[in-house]
Design a protein around this motif. Sequence first.
Motif, PDB file in Angstrom:
ATOM      1  N   ARG A 120       0.889  -1.304  -0.068  1.00 42.17           N
ATOM      2  CA  ARG A 120      -0.134   0.156  -0.116  1.00 42.17           C
ATOM      3  C   ARG A 120       0.743   1.102  -0.078  1.00 42.17           C
ATOM      4  O   ARG A 120       0.648   2.254  -0.566  1.00 42.17           O
ATOM      5  N   ALA A 121       2.071   1.346   0.790  1.00 36.91           N
ATOM      6  CA  ALA A 121       2.797   2.487   0.853  1.00 36.91           C
ATOM      7  C   ALA A 121       3.325   2.692  -0.740  1.00 36.91           C
ATOM      8  O   ALA A 121       3.616   3.765  -0.946  1.00 36.91           O
ATOM      9  N   ARG A 122       3.933   1.511  -1.166  1.00 35.22           N
ATOM     10  CA  ARG A 122       4.565   1.825  -2.695  1.00 35.22           C
ATOM     11  C   ARG A 122       3.563   2.453  -3.350  1.00 35.22           C
ATOM     12  O   ARG A 122       3.784   3.099  -4.494  1.00 35.22           O
ATOM     13  N   TYR A 123       2.363   1.758  -3.361  1.00 30.83           N
ATOM     14  CA  TYR A 123       1.206   2.012  -4.367  1.00 30.83           C
ATOM     15  C   TYR A 123       0.991   3.396  -4.191  1.00 30.83           C
ATOM     16  O   TYR A 123       0.995   4.356  -5.094  1.00 30.83           O
ATOM     17  N   ALA A 124       0.790   4.147  -2.838  1.00 29.93           N
ATOM     18  CA  ALA A 124       0.413   5.511  -2.615  1.00 29.93           C
ATOM     19  C   ALA A 124       1.748   6.639  -3.066  1.00 29.93           C
ATOM     20  O   ALA A 124       1.367   7.359  -3.647  1.00 29.93           O
ATOM     21  N   ALA A 125       2.799   5.975  -2.991  1.00 32.12           N
ATOM     22  CA  ALA A 125       4.039   6.800  -3.189  1.00 32.12           C
ATOM     23  C   ALA A 125       3.963   6.996  -4.625  1.00 32.12           C
ATOM     24  O   ALA A 125       4.012   8.024  -5.274  1.00 32.12           O
ATOM     25  N   ALA A 126       3.734   5.886  -5.417  1.00 32.20           N
ATOM     26  CA  ALA A 126       3.914   5.933  -6.952  1.00 32.20           C
ATOM     27  C   ALA A 126       2.912   6.781  -7.615  1.00 32.20           C
ATOM     28  O   ALA A 126       3.015   7.542  -8.418  1.00 32.20           O
ATOM     29  N   GLN A 127       1.663   6.032  -6.980  1.00 37.45           N
ATOM     30  CA  GLN A 127       0.305   6.939  -7.717  1.00 37.45           C
ATOM     31  C   GLN A 127       0.410   8.376  -7.170  1.00 37.45           C
ATOM     32  O   GLN A 127      -0.165   9.396  -8.164  1.00 37.45           O
ATOM     33  N   ALA A 166     -14.535  11.720  -5.269  1.00 34.98           N
ATOM     34  CA  ALA A 166     -14.680  10.639  -6.307  1.00 34.98           C
ATOM     35  C   ALA A 166     -13.162  10.418  -6.727  1.00 34.98           C
ATOM     36  O   ALA A 166     -13.056   9.100  -7.160  1.00 34.98           O
ATOM     37  N   PHE A 167     -12.243  11.369  -6.748  1.00 35.87           N
ATOM     38  CA  PHE A 167     -11.025  11.030  -7.477  1.00 35.87           C
ATOM     39  C   PHE A 167     -10.176   9.971  -6.529  1.00 35.87           C
ATOM     40  O   PHE A 167      -9.757   9.067  -6.711  1.00 35.87           O
ATOM     41  N   LEU A 168     -10.368  10.337  -5.182  1.00 39.07           N
ATOM     42  CA  LEU A 168      -9.764   9.542  -4.199  1.00 39.07           C
ATOM     43  C   LEU A 168     -10.147   8.099  -4.291  1.00 39.07           C
ATOM     44  O   LEU A 168      -9.690   7.232  -3.978  1.00 39.07           O
ATOM     45  N   GLU A 169     -11.519   7.868  -4.279  1.00 37.01           N
ATOM     46  CA  GLU A 169     -12.119   6.743  -4.214  1.00 37.01           C
ATOM     47  C   GLU A 169     -11.823   5.957  -5.420  1.00 37.01           C
ATOM     48  O   GLU A 169     -11.821   4.696  -5.205  1.00 37.01           O
ATOM     49  N   LEU A 170     -11.491   6.617  -6.463  1.00 36.52           N
ATOM     50  CA  LEU A 170     -11.130   5.623  -7.700  1.00 36.52           C
ATOM     51  C   LEU A 170      -9.860   4.981  -7.299  1.00 36.52           C
ATOM     52  O   LEU A 170      -9.730   3.686  -7.446  1.00 36.52           O
ATOM     53  N   GLY A 186      -3.824  12.351 -14.222  1.00 37.96           N
ATOM     54  CA  GLY A 186      -3.154  11.222 -13.735  1.00 37.96           C
ATOM     55  C   GLY A 186      -4.130  10.087 -13.444  1.00 37.96           C
ATOM     56  O   GLY A 186      -3.632   8.774 -12.871  1.00 37.96           O
ATOM     57  N   ALA A 187      -5.296  10.019 -13.755  1.00 41.98           N
ATOM     58  CA  ALA A 187      -6.109   9.131 -13.158  1.00 41.98           C
ATOM     59  C   ALA A 187      -6.935   8.002 -14.341  1.00 41.98           C
ATOM     60  O   ALA A 187      -7.704   7.283 -14.083  1.00 41.98           O
ATOM     61  N   ALA A 188      -6.330   8.466 -15.631  1.00 42.19           N
ATOM     62  CA  ALA A 188      -6.694   7.725 -16.898  1.00 42.19           C
ATOM     63  C   ALA A 188      -6.546   6.225 -16.534  1.00 42.19           C
ATOM     64  O   ALA A 188      -7.318   5.375 -16.867  1.00 42.19           O
ATOM     65  N   ASP A 189      -5.359   5.754 -16.405  1.00 42.82           N
ATOM     66  CA  ASP A 189      -4.815   4.494 -16.169  1.00 42.82           C
ATOM     67  C   ASP A 189      -5.714   3.870 -15.165  1.00 42.82           C
ATOM     68  O   ASP A 189      -6.178   2.630 -15.408  1.00 42.82           O
ATOM     69  N   ALA A 190      -5.661   4.320 -14.144  1.00 42.37           N
ATOM     70  CA  ALA A 190      -6.490   3.730 -12.925  1.00 42.37           C
ATOM     71  C   ALA A 190      -8.046   3.614 -13.274  1.00 42.37           C
ATOM     72  O   ALA A 190      -8.545   2.452 -13.011  1.00 42.37           O
ATOM     73  N   MET A 191      -8.656   4.258 -14.010  1.00 37.81           N
ATOM     74  CA  MET A 191     -10.007   4.017 -14.660  1.00 37.81           C
ATOM     75  C   MET A 191     -10.036   3.081 -15.512  1.00 37.81           C
ATOM     76  O   MET A 191     -10.984   2.008 -15.484  1.00 37.81           O
ATOM     77  N   ARG A 192      -9.114   2.791 -16.259  1.00 38.35           N
ATOM     78  CA  ARG A 192      -8.834   1.550 -17.185  1.00 38.35           C
ATOM     79  C   ARG A 192      -8.804   0.424 -16.459  1.00 38.35           C
ATOM     80  O   ARG A 192      -9.468  -0.821 -16.635  1.00 38.35           O
ATOM     81  N   ARG A 193      -8.064   0.477 -15.204  1.00 38.54           N
ATOM     82  CA  ARG A 193      -7.819  -0.824 -14.339  1.00 38.54           C
ATOM     83  C   ARG A 193      -8.957  -1.218 -13.776  1.00 38.54           C
ATOM     84  O   ARG A 193      -9.208  -2.360 -13.493  1.00 38.54           O
ATOM     85  N   VAL A 195     -22.461  -2.960 -12.628  1.00 33.17           N
ATOM     86  CA  VAL A 195     -22.323  -1.607 -12.875  1.00 33.17           C
ATOM     87  C   VAL A 195     -21.508  -0.910 -11.660  1.00 33.17           C
ATOM     88  O   VAL A 195     -21.624  -1.156 -10.762  1.00 33.17           O
ATOM     89  N   GLU A 196     -20.224  -0.167 -12.450  1.00 31.03           N
ATOM     90  CA  GLU A 196     -19.296   0.462 -11.408  1.00 31.03           C
ATOM     91  C   GLU A 196     -18.937   1.761 -11.920  1.00 31.03           C
ATOM     92  O   GLU A 196     -18.629   1.656 -13.048  1.00 31.03           O
ATOM     93  N   LEU A 197     -18.869   2.698 -10.988  1.00 29.19           N
ATOM     94  CA  LEU A 197     -18.452   3.933 -11.339  1.00 29.19           C
ATOM     95  C   LEU A 197     -16.893   4.167 -10.833  1.00 29.19           C
ATOM     96  O   LEU A 197     -16.733   3.613  -9.755  1.00 29.19           O
ATOM     97  N   ALA A 198     -16.098   4.704 -11.681  1.00 33.96           N
ATOM     98  CA  ALA A 198     -14.648   4.861 -11.331  1.00 33.96           C
ATOM     99  C   ALA A 198     -14.396   6.376 -11.756  1.00 33.96           C
ATOM    100  O   ALA A 198     -13.885   6.519 -12.741  1.00 33.96           O
ATOM    101  N   PHE A 199     -14.537   7.350 -10.644  1.00 30.57           N
ATOM    102  CA  PHE A 199     -14.412   8.689 -10.898  1.00 30.57           C
ATOM    103  C   PHE A 199     -15.256   8.951 -12.399  1.00 30.57           C
ATOM    104  O   PHE A 199     -16.225   9.262 -12.229  1.00 30.57           O
ATOM    105  N   LEU A 200     -14.659   9.373 -13.321  1.00 27.87           N
ATOM    106  CA  LEU A 200     -15.545   9.959 -14.553  1.00 27.87           C
ATOM    107  C   LEU A 200     -15.722   8.675 -15.525  1.00 27.87           C
ATOM    108  O   LEU A 200     -16.234   8.997 -16.684  1.00 27.87           O
ATOM    109  N   THR A 201     -15.384   7.446 -15.263  1.00 31.21           N
ATOM    110  CA  THR A 201     -15.798   6.350 -15.989  1.00 31.21           C
ATOM    111  C   THR A 201     -16.624   5.379 -15.319  1.00 31.21           C
ATOM    112  O   THR A 201     -16.791   5.486 -14.200  1.00 31.21           O
TER     113      THR A 201
END
Length: 351
Positions: free
Chosen positions: A9-16, A60-64, A161-168, A337-343
């Motif tokens: 989680r720490a690595r993920y938070a730092a990288a993202q 919504a951004f952080l929830e993504l 910086g959220a596009a890849d996360a929305m695709r994931r 159905v799932e919402l991911a920020f703007l996706t």
Amino acid sequence: MSLKRDLGRARYAAAQGARVAWYFSQYLLARRISGPFDRPGEPKFEPKAAEGDAQRIRTAFLELFAKDRINIELGLYPAPDDIRLERAVAAMRNTASFFRDLPRVDQRRLERDGTEVREQVRGEQRYPTYYLQNFHYQTGGWLSQDSAKLYDTQVEILFGGAADAMRRVALGSLARAIRGVDQRNVKLLDVASGNGRFLRQVLAAFPRIPATGLDLSPAYCAEARKRLAAWPQIEIVNGAIEQAPFEDASFGAVSCVYLFHELPPRVRRDAARQIARITKPGGAFVFADSIQTGDAADLDRMLEYFPVGFHEPYFSSYLNEDFTALFGEHGFEVEEVELAFLTKVIRFRKR
């Protein structure tokens, strides 16, 4: 186990966090050096805003990213490998290209000129008219090698910086759909595969899955073939989904990311018909595209910017399209159905 999870989680938070800071700072810089949003003489565009909207957008951004991290911990796909020297060098090079091109994009926006790409293919009959436009006012539309290389940077800057996360999140839905099935037996089609960004995410999670990418742009297909060359079972096909060059019931799973908002209403129906035709009975279809009006009322005002600030000629009609009904006409039932920020991600199952 808990320590390993906490370190992950720490690595993920730092990288993202670093990734978001990188792209969002470029978004702010681009806004600062661009011309005014409105053309001279036009009434100033003021989207409807409600008290607390900014905070809800941040939430919504952080929830993504929280959802993305949960999917990783569930084993649906691996954590992104974003922080590497060669990728940092490529990111800086793409940023330089983005800002060199920005004045031309800005000029088209101010002039509301999104059709110059038609001059590049005058006399050719291979492309449908709706496709020959400078979507997002981008230079070259979908037809140039430069566009194919720069597209990822453009959308990441646009979405902070959220596009890849929305695709994931769409990848997570696909992973749940094929859980328990030998990936070697799942034949996947990615519709409008572009430069291969989503397929690369799929292959990070399912390196042996046989997959085909379909895209109408020769330049984007060429870029995808280069990016995916390490996976010999991947095929990239140049063509349009509304005239899909595949046999009936060819695919056990189909994905489509960020296409339908750029299709005219009539073509959406043709595309839905073709997707149904080439999907096997019992197969999954993962649809990911912009949220629509009413999906997340706190974000509705952001949707008002797209037809005005970007060249998105079919976006307004997209906002009110009933995709449950559209695909339901062709034998698809909604599984989740799932919402991911703007996706919005919808997973259908073919009856």
